[in-house]
Design a protein around this motif. Structure first.
Motif, short mmCIF file in Angstrom:
data_model
loop_
_atom_site.label_atom_id
_atom_site.label_comp_id
_atom_site.label_asym_id
_atom_site.label_seq_id
_atom_site.Cartn_x
_atom_site.Cartn_y
_atom_site.Cartn_z
N GLY A 1 31.08 58.17 41.87
CA GLY A 1 31.47 56.88 42.43
C GLY A 1 30.28 56.01 42.77
N ASP A 2 29.26 56.01 41.91
CA ASP A 2 28.02 55.28 42.17
C ASP A 2 28.19 53.76 42.06
N GLU A 3 29.18 53.34 41.28
CA GLU A 3 29.37 51.91 41.06
C GLU A 3 29.81 51.24 42.36
N PRO A 4 29.18 50.11 42.70
CA PRO A 4 29.56 49.45 43.96
C PRO A 4 30.94 48.79 43.87
N GLU A 5 31.37 48.41 42.68
CA GLU A 5 32.64 47.71 42.50
C GLU A 5 33.73 48.69 42.11
N SER A 6 34.88 48.59 42.78
CA SER A 6 35.99 49.51 42.51
C SER A 6 36.51 49.37 41.08
N THR A 7 36.48 48.18 40.52
CA THR A 7 36.95 47.99 39.15
C THR A 7 36.18 48.87 38.18
N ALA A 8 34.89 48.90 38.29
CA ALA A 8 34.06 49.74 37.41
C ALA A 8 34.38 51.22 37.62
N ARG A 9 34.63 51.62 38.87
CA ARG A 9 34.96 53.02 39.15
C ARG A 9 36.31 53.40 38.52
N VAL A 10 37.30 52.51 38.64
CA VAL A 10 38.62 52.77 38.07
C VAL A 10 38.53 52.87 36.56
N LEU A 11 37.81 51.95 35.94
CA LEU A 11 37.68 51.98 34.48
C LEU A 11 36.99 53.27 34.02
N ALA A 12 36.02 53.74 34.77
CA ALA A 12 35.34 55.00 34.43
C ALA A 12 36.31 56.17 34.51
N VAL A 13 37.17 56.19 35.52
CA VAL A 13 38.16 57.26 35.65
C VAL A 13 39.13 57.24 34.47
N LEU A 14 39.67 56.08 34.16
CA LEU A 14 40.63 55.98 33.06
C LEU A 14 40.00 56.36 31.73
N ALA B 1 41.28 54.37 24.59
CA ALA B 1 40.46 54.21 25.80
C ALA B 1 40.02 52.75 25.94
N ASP B 2 39.62 52.13 24.83
CA ASP B 2 39.21 50.73 24.87
C ASP B 2 40.38 49.82 25.24
N ARG B 3 41.54 50.07 24.63
CA ARG B 3 42.71 49.24 24.92
C ARG B 3 43.19 49.43 26.35
N MET B 4 43.12 50.66 26.82
CA MET B 4 43.53 50.95 28.19
C MET B 4 42.61 50.22 29.17
N GLU B 5 41.33 50.19 28.86
CA GLU B 5 40.37 49.50 29.72
C GLU B 5 40.69 48.01 29.79
N LYS B 6 41.02 47.41 28.66
CA LYS B 6 41.38 45.98 28.65
C LYS B 6 42.64 45.73 29.48
N SER B 7 43.63 46.58 29.33
CA SER B 7 44.87 46.42 30.10
C SER B 7 44.61 46.58 31.58
N ALA B 8 43.84 47.59 31.95
CA ALA B 8 43.53 47.82 33.35
C ALA B 8 42.74 46.64 33.93
N LEU B 9 41.83 46.10 33.16
CA LEU B 9 41.04 44.93 33.63
C LEU B 9 41.95 43.75 33.94
N ARG B 10 42.93 43.53 33.09
CA ARG B 10 43.87 42.43 33.33
C ARG B 10 44.59 42.60 34.66
N VAL B 11 44.99 43.82 34.93
CA VAL B 11 45.72 44.11 36.17
C VAL B 11 44.77 44.03 37.36
N LEU B 12 43.59 44.58 37.23
CA LEU B 12 42.65 44.62 38.35
C LEU B 12 42.12 43.23 38.71
N LYS B 13 42.05 42.33 37.74
CA LYS B 13 41.54 40.98 38.00
C LYS B 13 42.62 40.02 38.48
N SER B 14 43.87 40.43 38.44
CA SER B 14 44.94 39.51 38.85
C SER B 14 45.15 39.54 40.35
#
Length: 187
Positions: free
Chosen positions: A80-93, A174-187
């Motif tokens: 969990g080194d990333e300061p931003e939760s979005t980056a941490r979530v994307l790494a998990v997924l 994995a790439d598509r999932m990251e894009k979908s998760a980003l859309r949700v996390l940024k809304s």
């Protein structure tokens, strides 16, 4: 994290037998595919009796689900080194999606197995889902919105089913999932 089989507590000798069975299952799966895999074949490959194999695994679906659980449980969540939760979530997924990317036969088998109705598979689905949920909550932080966690779980589950159905490779998913998760996390 416990690596015991899902049906009971194990002695060291029993744990070794389960390890041999799950390793043998990988060999049989690579050779025969999920459709051709049987608990009997796995037992023979592992050098144990069929009845012994059924002591630990109720079905081939249970065996394959256990293989995925063991792989997930043996893989530490991304740091969990990333300061931003979005980056941490994307790494998990991404990590979960790529867990079987180099073994498409296993990945397809896991998709089929986890959709089964075997009660032992249902138990493993709960363990697997609980572990993924825990990792997402840890990545989001202490104030994780339960609805956001559920949405991310649905993105993950849907993406892996699509990959298991052959719509795309696990790396592409994995790439598509990251894009979908980003859309949700940024809304």
């Amino acid at each position: 994290m416990s690596m015991e089989a899902t049906r009971r507590r194990l002695t060291q000798k029993q744990a070794d037998t389960v390890d041999r069975l799950t390793q043998a299952a990988m060999d049989v799966l690579a050779r025969e595919g999920f459709a051709g895999l049987t608990v009997r074949m796995v037992a023979a490959q592992a050098g144990v009796g069929t009845a012994t194999a059924y002591t630990y695994f109720s079905s081939k679906e249970h065996l394959v689900a256990e293989m995925f659980w063991r792989r997930l449980a043996a893989t530490d969540a991304p740091a969990g080194d990333e300061p931003e939760s979005t980056a941490r979530v994307l790494a998990v997924l991404r990590q979960i999606a790529l867990l079987m990317a180099d073994e498409p036969t296993l990945a397809g088998a896991v998709t089929s197995a986890l959709l089964g109705t075997d009660p032992d598979v249902a138990h493993l689905r709960l363990r697997i889902g609980g572990e993924i949920r825990r990792r997402l909550i840890d990545a989001l932080g202490p104030d994780a919105d339960p609805e956001l966690v559920e949405t991310l779980e649905m993105i993950y589950a849907g993406a892996l089913v699509r990959a298991g159905m052959g719509y795309a490779s696990y790396a592409e998913i994995a790439d598509r999932m990251e894009k979908s998760a980003l859309r949700v996390l940024k809304s």
